[in-house]
Design a protein around this motif. Structure first.
Motif, PDB file in Angstrom:
ATOM      1  N   ASP A 159      41.748  24.380  28.766  1.00  0.00           N
ATOM      2  CA  ASP A 159      41.269  24.361  30.157  1.00  0.00           C
ATOM      3  C   ASP A 159      42.253  25.036  31.104  1.00  0.00           C
ATOM      4  O   ASP A 159      41.850  25.754  32.027  1.00  0.00           O
ATOM      5  N   GLU A 160      43.549  24.846  30.886  1.00  0.00           N
ATOM      6  CA  GLU A 160      44.560  25.493  31.738  1.00  0.00           C
ATOM      7  C   GLU A 160      44.523  27.012  31.569  1.00  0.00           C
ATOM      8  O   GLU A 160      44.651  27.755  32.549  1.00  0.00           O
ATOM      9  N   ALA A 161      44.335  27.479  30.340  1.00  0.00           N
ATOM     10  CA  ALA A 161      44.257  28.928  30.092  1.00  0.00           C
ATOM     11  C   ALA A 161      43.037  29.518  30.794  1.00  0.00           C
ATOM     12  O   ALA A 161      43.122  30.591  31.411  1.00  0.00           O
ATOM     13  N   GLU A 187      40.454  32.403  35.468  1.00  0.00           N
ATOM     14  CA  GLU A 187      39.611  32.345  36.668  1.00  0.00           C
ATOM     15  C   GLU A 187      40.406  32.651  37.945  1.00  0.00           C
ATOM     16  O   GLU A 187      39.848  33.176  38.903  1.00  0.00           O
ATOM     17  N   GLN A 188      41.711  32.383  37.930  1.00  0.00           N
ATOM     18  CA  GLN A 188      42.570  32.716  39.071  1.00  0.00           C
ATOM     19  C   GLN A 188      42.943  34.203  39.092  1.00  0.00           C
ATOM     20  O   GLN A 188      43.554  34.667  40.043  1.00  0.00           O
ATOM     21  N   GLY A 189      42.623  34.935  38.034  1.00  0.00           N
ATOM     22  CA  GLY A 189      42.965  36.348  37.961  1.00  0.00           C
ATOM     23  C   GLY A 189      44.374  36.621  37.489  1.00  0.00           C
ATOM     24  O   GLY A 189      44.871  37.742  37.595  1.00  0.00           O
ATOM     25  N   LEU A 190      45.056  35.613  36.941  1.00  0.00           N
ATOM     26  CA  LEU A 190      46.425  35.782  36.461  1.00  0.00           C
ATOM     27  C   LEU A 190      46.481  36.209  34.998  1.00  0.00           C
ATOM     28  O   LEU A 190      47.499  36.689  34.530  1.00  0.00           O
ATOM     29  N   LEU A 191      45.396  36.014  34.295  1.00  0.00           N
ATOM     30  CA  LEU A 191      45.304  36.344  32.883  1.00  0.00           C
ATOM     31  C   LEU A 191      44.197  37.394  32.777  1.00  0.00           C
ATOM     32  O   LEU A 191      43.031  37.059  32.763  1.00  0.00           O
ATOM     33  N   ARG A 192      44.585  38.682  32.772  1.00  0.00           N
ATOM     34  CA  ARG A 192      43.596  39.749  32.868  1.00  0.00           C
ATOM     35  C   ARG A 192      43.779  40.906  31.892  1.00  0.00           C
ATOM     36  O   ARG A 192      42.950  41.795  31.837  1.00  0.00           O
ATOM     37  N   ASP A 193      44.872  40.919  31.123  1.00  0.00           N
ATOM     38  CA  ASP A 193      45.007  42.068  30.226  1.00  0.00           C
ATOM     39  C   ASP A 193      44.086  41.891  29.025  1.00  0.00           C
ATOM     40  O   ASP A 193      43.736  40.775  28.635  1.00  0.00           O
ATOM     41  N   LEU A 239      41.545  34.596  24.598  1.00  0.00           N
ATOM     42  CA  LEU A 239      40.869  33.468  25.234  1.00  0.00           C
ATOM     43  C   LEU A 239      39.449  33.301  24.688  1.00  0.00           C
ATOM     44  O   LEU A 239      39.022  32.185  24.371  1.00  0.00           O
ATOM     45  N   PHE A 240      38.727  34.400  24.547  1.00  0.00           N
ATOM     46  CA  PHE A 240      37.376  34.320  23.997  1.00  0.00           C
ATOM     47  C   PHE A 240      37.401  33.998  22.493  1.00  0.00           C
ATOM     48  O   PHE A 240      36.501  33.321  21.985  1.00  0.00           O
TER      49      PHE A 240
END
Length: 187
Positions: A153-155, A160-166, A173-174
């Motif tokens: 959930d934290e990941a 969703e915050q846009g901090l994990l985007r590469d 994540l998927f």
């Protein structure tokens, strides 16, 4: 049948750095027309989806100058001359960036990161049964990273915050989501 090939007429290296080489190629298209391609040559890299024994993921937070932002990512790094294969690169990078190693390693997938302009080929491995290494490998001199251990959930919240985007970390994540769905379906 349509022909899918571009013949290289002329290739010019315009810059060669430590990580990449920049090439401009004049090509003949399948229809006979001429065009130009700007290509970034890359030695390749490996990435790790590392899961702790309690089922959390180990991520690294670092500043990425190319996007002028902080990025939260799975551990990854470039293949170097001493690496025997992609798994060796993955193991080295996990230890350098996080001080962890793993008892179990599994190849997940490989892909070209952005074949429209680079030949970078990325191999992704899953690491489980993590343990801290006492005298771990040192981080690269030009790296400043912070280790983050996150629940599922934290990941997703970081995403969703846009901090994990590469791309490799979004894939991770998927992949994690898919693994969780398979477990639920198998119950």
């Amino acid at each position: 049948m349509m022909k899918f090939y571009e013949e290289t007429i002329k290739s010019t290296s315009i810059y060669k750095g430590n990580v990449t080489e920049y090439i401009v190629e004049e090509v003949k298209l399948p229809n006979g027309e001429m065009s130009q391609r700007e290509i970034v040559r890359h030695a390749g890299a490996s990435a790790v989806i590392p899961f702790t024994q309690s089922g959390e993921i180990v991520l690294v937070k670092q500043y990425r100058k190319a996007i002028d932002k902080v990025s939260i990512e799975i551990p990854a790094g470039l293949k170097d001359d001493s690496d025997l294969d992609g798994l060796h690169t993955a193991k080295r990078e996990l230890e350098e960036e996080t001080d962890y190693n793993a008892k179990s390693w599994k190849f997940v997938t490989s892909f070209y990161s952005t074949p429209g302009f680079t030949d970078e080929f990325l191999e992704i491995y899953e690491a489980t049964d993590l343990y801290l290494v006492d005298d771990s490998l040192a981080q690269d001199d030009d790296e400043t990273v912070e280790v983050i251990i996150a629940t599922y959930d934290e990941a997703w919240d970081l995403y969703e915050q846009g901090l994990l985007r590469d791309s490799k970390t979004v894939f991770a994540l998927f992949y994690w989501k898919m693994k969780k769905l398979e477990i639920k379906l198998g119950e």
